[in-house]
Structures are given as structure tokens and as C-alpha cells.
Design a protein around this motif. Structure first.
Motif, PDB file in Angstrom:
ATOM      1  N   ALA A 173       0.809  -1.214   0.000  1.00  0.00           N
ATOM      2  CA  ALA A 173       0.000   0.000   0.000  1.00  0.00           C
ATOM      3  C   ALA A 173       0.846   1.269   0.000  1.00  0.00           C
ATOM      4  O   ALA A 173       0.393   2.326  -0.444  1.00  0.00           O
ATOM      5  N   SER A 174       2.093   1.167   0.489  1.00  0.00           N
ATOM      6  CA  SER A 174       2.934   2.365   0.604  1.00  0.00           C
ATOM      7  C   SER A 174       4.067   2.367  -0.398  1.00  0.00           C
ATOM      8  O   SER A 174       5.012   3.144  -0.260  1.00  0.00           O
ATOM      9  N   SER A 175       4.002   1.507  -1.407  1.00  0.00           N
ATOM     10  CA  SER A 175       5.123   1.357  -2.338  1.00  0.00           C
ATOM     11  C   SER A 175       5.427   2.638  -3.095  1.00  0.00           C
ATOM     12  O   SER A 175       6.573   2.927  -3.427  1.00  0.00           O
ATOM     13  N   SER A 176       4.395   3.461  -3.380  1.00  0.00           N
ATOM     14  CA  SER A 176       4.638   4.690  -4.128  1.00  0.00           C
ATOM     15  C   SER A 176       5.227   5.781  -3.247  1.00  0.00           C
ATOM     16  O   SER A 176       6.180   6.451  -3.616  1.00  0.00           O
ATOM     17  N   ASN A 177       4.657   5.977  -2.076  1.00  0.00           N
ATOM     18  CA  ASN A 177       5.177   7.004  -1.172  1.00  0.00           C
ATOM     19  C   ASN A 177       4.940   6.579   0.265  1.00  0.00           C
ATOM     20  O   ASN A 177       5.808   6.031   0.917  1.00  0.00           O
ATOM     21  N   CYS A 178       3.733   6.816   0.757  1.00  0.00           N
ATOM     22  CA  CYS A 178       3.415   6.391   2.106  1.00  0.00           C
ATOM     23  C   CYS A 178       1.940   6.064   2.171  1.00  0.00           C
ATOM     24  O   CYS A 178       1.165   6.388   1.270  1.00  0.00           O
ATOM     25  N   VAL A 179       1.561   5.419   3.236  1.00  0.00           N
ATOM     26  CA  VAL A 179       0.169   5.082   3.447  1.00  0.00           C
ATOM     27  C   VAL A 179      -0.288   5.789   4.718  1.00  0.00           C
ATOM     28  O   VAL A 179       0.392   5.767   5.732  1.00  0.00           O
ATOM     29  N   PHE A 180      -1.435   6.484   4.624  1.00  0.00           N
ATOM     30  CA  PHE A 180      -1.989   7.159   5.787  1.00  0.00           C
ATOM     31  C   PHE A 180      -2.847   6.162   6.564  1.00  0.00           C
ATOM     32  O   PHE A 180      -3.807   5.600   6.030  1.00  0.00           O
ATOM     33  N   LEU A 181      -2.467   5.934   7.809  1.00  0.00           N
ATOM     34  CA  LEU A 181      -3.167   4.981   8.656  1.00  0.00           C
ATOM     35  C   LEU A 181      -3.869   5.725   9.776  1.00  0.00           C
ATOM     36  O   LEU A 181      -3.319   6.666  10.367  1.00  0.00           O
ATOM     37  N   LYS A 182      -5.077   5.302  10.057  1.00  0.00           N
ATOM     38  CA  LYS A 182      -5.860   5.920  11.123  1.00  0.00           C
ATOM     39  C   LYS A 182      -5.549   5.201  12.431  1.00  0.00           C
ATOM     40  O   LYS A 182      -6.096   4.141  12.720  1.00  0.00           O
ATOM     41  N   THR A 183      -4.643   5.767  13.191  1.00  0.00           N
ATOM     42  CA  THR A 183      -4.304   5.206  14.492  1.00  0.00           C
ATOM     43  C   THR A 183      -5.261   5.754  15.536  1.00  0.00           C
ATOM     44  O   THR A 183      -6.027   6.688  15.278  1.00  0.00           O
ATOM     45  N   SER A 184      -5.207   5.207  16.725  1.00  0.00           N
ATOM     46  CA  SER A 184      -6.099   5.692  17.788  1.00  0.00           C
ATOM     47  C   SER A 184      -5.707   7.082  18.271  1.00  0.00           C
ATOM     48  O   SER A 184      -6.451   7.702  19.033  1.00  0.00           O
ATOM     49  N   SER A 185      -4.544   7.600  17.817  1.00  0.00           N
ATOM     50  CA  SER A 185      -4.140   8.975  18.128  1.00  0.00           C
ATOM     51  C   SER A 185      -4.278   9.900  16.923  1.00  0.00           C
ATOM     52  O   SER A 185      -3.816  11.035  16.959  1.00  0.00           O
ATOM     53  N   GLY A 186      -4.879   9.410  15.827  1.00  0.00           N
ATOM     54  CA  GLY A 186      -5.064  10.240  14.646  1.00  0.00           C
ATOM     55  C   GLY A 186      -4.374   9.677  13.419  1.00  0.00           C
ATOM     56  O   GLY A 186      -3.639   8.687  13.491  1.00  0.00           O
ATOM     57  N   ARG A 187      -4.619  10.309  12.243  1.00  0.00           N
ATOM     58  CA  ARG A 187      -4.028   9.843  10.997  1.00  0.00           C
ATOM     59  C   ARG A 187      -2.529  10.105  11.006  1.00  0.00           C
ATOM     60  O   ARG A 187      -2.058  11.155  11.437  1.00  0.00           O
ATOM     61  N   SER A 188      -1.774   9.132  10.467  1.00  0.00           N
ATOM     62  CA  SER A 188      -0.323   9.264  10.435  1.00  0.00           C
ATOM     63  C   SER A 188       0.210   8.593   9.182  1.00  0.00           C
ATOM     64  O   SER A 188      -0.353   7.605   8.698  1.00  0.00           O
ATOM     65  N   CYS A 189       1.277   9.178   8.629  1.00  0.00           N
ATOM     66  CA  CYS A 189       1.866   8.677   7.390  1.00  0.00           C
ATOM     67  C   CYS A 189       2.976   7.688   7.707  1.00  0.00           C
ATOM     68  O   CYS A 189       3.926   8.004   8.425  1.00  0.00           O
ATOM     69  N   PHE A 190       2.853   6.482   7.155  1.00  0.00           N
ATOM     70  CA  PHE A 190       3.873   5.450   7.311  1.00  0.00           C
ATOM     71  C   PHE A 190       4.400   5.054   5.933  1.00  0.00           C
ATOM     72  O   PHE A 190       3.617   4.850   5.003  1.00  0.00           O
ATOM     73  N   SER A 191       5.713   4.951   5.799  1.00  0.00           N
ATOM     74  CA  SER A 191       6.315   4.332   4.620  1.00  0.00           C
ATOM     75  C   SER A 191       6.923   3.002   5.053  1.00  0.00           C
ATOM     76  O   SER A 191       7.661   2.950   6.040  1.00  0.00           O
ATOM     77  N   ILE A 192       6.583   1.958   4.332  1.00  0.00           N
ATOM     78  CA  ILE A 192       7.096   0.626   4.669  1.00  0.00           C
ATOM     79  C   ILE A 192       8.121   0.231   3.617  1.00  0.00           C
ATOM     80  O   ILE A 192       7.820   0.171   2.416  1.00  0.00           O
TER      81      ILE A 192
END
Length: 452
Positions: free
Chosen positions: A365-384
Motif C-alpha cells: 500500500a505504501s510502495s509509491s510514497n506512504c500510506v496514511f493509517l488511522k491510528t487511535s491517536s489520529g491519521r499518520s503517514c507510514f512508509s514501509i
């Protein structure tokens, strides 16, 4: 040539070990004055006199020169004496005052490594004072179990010392007095060349219920030591472990030291899957994820894990929480007076949804740049990312790269991904309230966790 070695050649009875020119081309040690003195020993010894023994160098403070006969050859430390070019004897002067001297040619430079005053260092003194080899973790275990005398004794032994990089949290916890003793071959001084490969040697781990043997190996021009636990128990698993010798043949007063890549007798930790345990129970029962569990209990964060949902939880190792001390203002973390600060940090690690996300899914899901994940503390950008060389995933979060120590750990209500450090930033430690009465309880709890 030092003044001492020059005067010894002019006035004393000595034995000189002279390396061939090619040996210096390969030598990477210090070409100081100690080096020449370590190649000259008191008294004149012909080849016929060089049995398994040791010689005393002319300079005080240098380790002995260890002599070993092996397969018809004679070695001094790890250097082979070349017999055709050796055994040359002469007097230093042609009169009644002349002293006999003997020259032997060897194929390696003899490296004393270091010098400590007028007394050569024992293995323990070397471990305690060296700054070049990264062996402080194993030293702490020796001191913890009060086994200093094994490494500081007047007897002669062969010592194997794991480097700090090979002593992770699990191996540190599994290293007890029996494991320490398994790193010592008693009453033998074994350098890597003049030793039979695959021959079995007893260690000091030789009791009725724990019995560990060692043997030398050579593979692809590298030397290894292999441990074989013949008798074990619940915490000492039977079987073999091979460890590369990364720094060989360090002579000391009471034998020789080899620095090895990983400890002997300790197998890698296998994270056993508990597919029928929920995530919260897994955290409560895993001693290496204890910090996250206790912080979650104190802050009330763990209540989120009791929902009838599916979770993806990035759980920092205990050592990862400790690493915050080096990267950020660790003391401020301990001074947090309000649990919601800790709850906010933990919330960045948790994704709540209808399905859990494997690392492979997040990577795609993050191969192009990053994937925004909805954590319990809010949306955050993760690159894997994926490191082919290490066969492991890496998380890029807030411009920080974090290794995934263990991915896709299955639980009944989701997946755990064990990561090397928590998702924290410098800003987490700004504007922290002053200490309050409730804070003291938190501080004491954290202090016990993070210093145990």
C-alpha cells in the motif's frame, strides 16, 4: 628498534623471532616500540628446546610468548616457525664474555595488542580496560555472577568473549553462570592455527546436569568456535551453536582471548505463536514486551484492546523504550505527570479496524510514497520499506527509520509487529507539566521497568 631490544641484542642471552617481510604487509596492528620487544625473549632456545611452554619477553608488561607443537610444526602464539630458516645460533661477541643468541624466522608478526605497566594483563584486566573490542556487556555478566576469578586466575585458559553487538536483550537474560563458564577452555592456550579442527574440548560448564563442549572450525578462510550442549535443562537447550571468531589470538598473561560474534550455548529466541490468545494477553505474558504493557495499564490505554475489534499493533521492544534515553530527553518522559501524554504516544502504535494489516499489505500500500493509517491517536503517514540484505521490513515514520524486529505475530484479535523503538519525537517532551503527587507513582513504575 627500541633501545631495550638493541641493548638486549648487544649484551644478553636472547631468542629472537623475526617475521618475514610479507608478514608486515598483512599486519594491521601498531608498529610501536613494544612490537620489537615482543619478538625478543630471555635466554637462548633452539628448536629442540621449544616444547609446549611459554617464554618471557624482554620487556615487562608484555604477555608471554606461547609455544605450541602441532602436527610436527612449532608455533609461537599464532605464528609458524619456519625451520629451514631458523635455529641460527651465534654469540653476540667472540670472547669469553659472549652470550649465546638464537634466531628463528616466523611467518606472522607477533602482536602484543597492548601493554599495562610492569605486569601483563590477565583476561579480566583486558576486558575491564579495553576500549577497542566492544565487550562490556559480557563483562557485566561476569561481574553480575561474581566470576571475575575465572578470568583473573594464575592458571592458563582459552577465553571466548562475545562482542556487544551479539548480546541482545534475550541473550543477555539467558547468559547465566553456566553459559559464562562455557566460554572458557581450561588449562589450554589455543590459538586458531595450531589447534586441531573439529576436536572436542571440555569447558568449565561441566557439572552433573549442564555439560557444554567446544570445538574449532575453519570454513571459507574464517575461524569459528562451535558449542555443543550435551546435557541441558529447561533454560539450556541441547544442541550446537556456531559463532565466528571476529578478533583472534589476543595474548594475555593467563592465556589467549578470542572475540566472537555471538555467545555460545544460547539459542536465538523463537517467538512462539499464540493464535488463541488476544493481543492484551500476549503483552501481559511476554517479558520482552513488558514496558508497553505496563505503560498501557497505568495510562488506561490497554482498555482499547478489550474492544470486539481487530487490531494492528506496532509494539516496541523493551530495549526500544530504553533507546529513547539516547535519542531524546528521556528524563522528561519519566517526568510526565499526566497519563494522557503516554496514552497519546501509545495510540500512534495502534490501528483499530475490521481487519488487521500484515507488513506485506502495508508494504504494497505504501510502495509509491506512504500510506496514511488511522491510528487511535489520529491519521499518520507510514512508509514501509524492505531490506533485502537483512530480509526485514523497515518503517519510515516522521523521517525516522525503525527496523521491524518481528512481523505478523498472530493473535486471536489481530497482529503484532515488534519494532525496535517507539514512535516518539522531540515535541513529545515539550511543555511537560511539573511533577505532581500522582507522578511519583508513575515514575517509580517506569524506573523499575526501564532499569531492570
Amino acid at each position: 628498534m627500541s633501545a631495550l631490544s638493541r641493548s638486549s641484542l648487544n649484551y644478553r642471552e636472547v631468542t629472537v623471532f623475526a617475521p618475514v617481510n610479507a608478514a608486515f604487509d598483512k599486519f594491521r596492528g601498531d608498529l610501536g616500540q613494544n612490537l620489537t620487544c615482543y619478538h625478543v625473549a630471555y635466554n637462548a632456545y633452539r628448536l629442540r628446546d621449544l616444547n609446549d611452554t611459554y617464554l618471557e619477553p624482554i620487556q615487562k608488561g608484555l604477555p608471554p610468548l606461547w609455544i605450541r607443537n602441532y602436527n610436527g610444526d612449532i608455533y609461537v602464539n599464532n605464528a609458524l616457525i619456519l625451520p629451514i630458516r631458523s635455529d641460527y645460533q651465534s654469540n653476540h661477541r667472540q670472547d669469553i664474555l659472549g652470550k649465546p643468541q638464537v634466531l628463528h624466522v616466523i611467518d606472522e608478526v607477533l602482536d602484543p595488542v597492548l601493554m599495562n605497566g610492569d605486569n601483563p594483563q590477565t583476561a579480566y584486566e583486558f576486558l575491564r580496560t579495553t576500549k577497542d573490542y566492544g565487550v562490556k556487556k559480557f563483562l557485566r555478566k561476569i561481574q553480575q555472577f561474581k566470576l571475575e576469578d575465572l578470568f583473573d586466575s594464575d592458571g592458563v585458559n582459552t577465553y571466548f568473549i562475545p562482542g556487544d553487538e551479539g548480546m541482545d536483550d534475550y541473550k543477555m537474560k539467558m547468559t547465566d553462570s553456566y553459559i559464562i563458564k562455557a566460554h572458557v577452555i581450561p588449562k589450554r592456550v589455543l590459538f586458531t592455527r595450531p589447534v586441531p579442527k573439529n576436536s572436542i574440548y571440555d569447558t568449565l560448564a561441566d557439572v552433573d546436569y549442564i555439560y557444554i563442549l567446544l570445538s574449532f572450525l575453519k570454513e571459507h578462510q574464517k575461524y569459528y568456535i562451535k558449542s555443543n550442549t550435551i546435557l541441558g535443562d529447561a533454560t539450556h537447550q541441547n544442541g550446537e551453536i556456531k559463532s565466528e571468531i571476529i578478533h583472534q589470538n589476543i595474548p594475555v598473561k593467563n592465556g589467549v582471548i578470542h572475540i566472537i560474534k555471538r555467545p555460545l550455548g544460547v539459542f536465538d529466541k523463537v517467538l512462539t505463536k499464540f493464535p488463541y490468545l488476544p493481543i492484551l494477553d500476549k503483552l501481559a505474558n511476554d517479558p520482552y514486551l513488558n514496558t508497553t504493557y505496563v505503560l498501557g495499564q497505568k495510562s488506561g490505554f490497554n482498555n482499547l484492546l478489550k474492544q470486539p475489534k481487530k487490531f494492528t499493533f506496532f509494539v516496541p521492544k523493551d530495549q526500544g523504550w530504553t533507546s529513547v534515553k539516547n535519542l531524546y530527553d528521556y528524563d522528561r518522559l519519566l517526568r510526565m505527570g499526566y497519563m494522557n501524554e503516554i496514552k497519546k504516544i501509545l495510540g500512534r502504535h495502534l490501528i483499530i479496524g475490521d481487519i488487521p494489516y500484515s507488513m506485506e499489505t502495508l508494504f504494497n500500500a505504501s510502495s509509491s510514497n506512504c500510506v496514511f493509517l488511522k491510528t487511535s491517536s489520529g491519521r499518520s503517514c507510514f512508509s514501509i520499506l524492505y531490506k533485502n540484505s537483512d530480509k526485514k521490513f523497515v518503517i519510515k515514520w516522521n523521517n525516522v527509520y525503525i527496523d521491524v524486529y518481528k512481523s505478523n505475530y498472530e493473535c486471536s484479535n489481530g497482529l503484532i509487529h515488534v519494532i525496535d523503538r517507539p514512535l516518539v519525537t522531540n515535541s513529545d517532551f515539550e511543555n511537560v507539566p511539573e511533577e505532581s503527587g500522582s507522578f511519583l507513582q508513575l515514575w517509580n513504575a517506569l524506573h523499575k521497568i526501564l532499569t531492570s
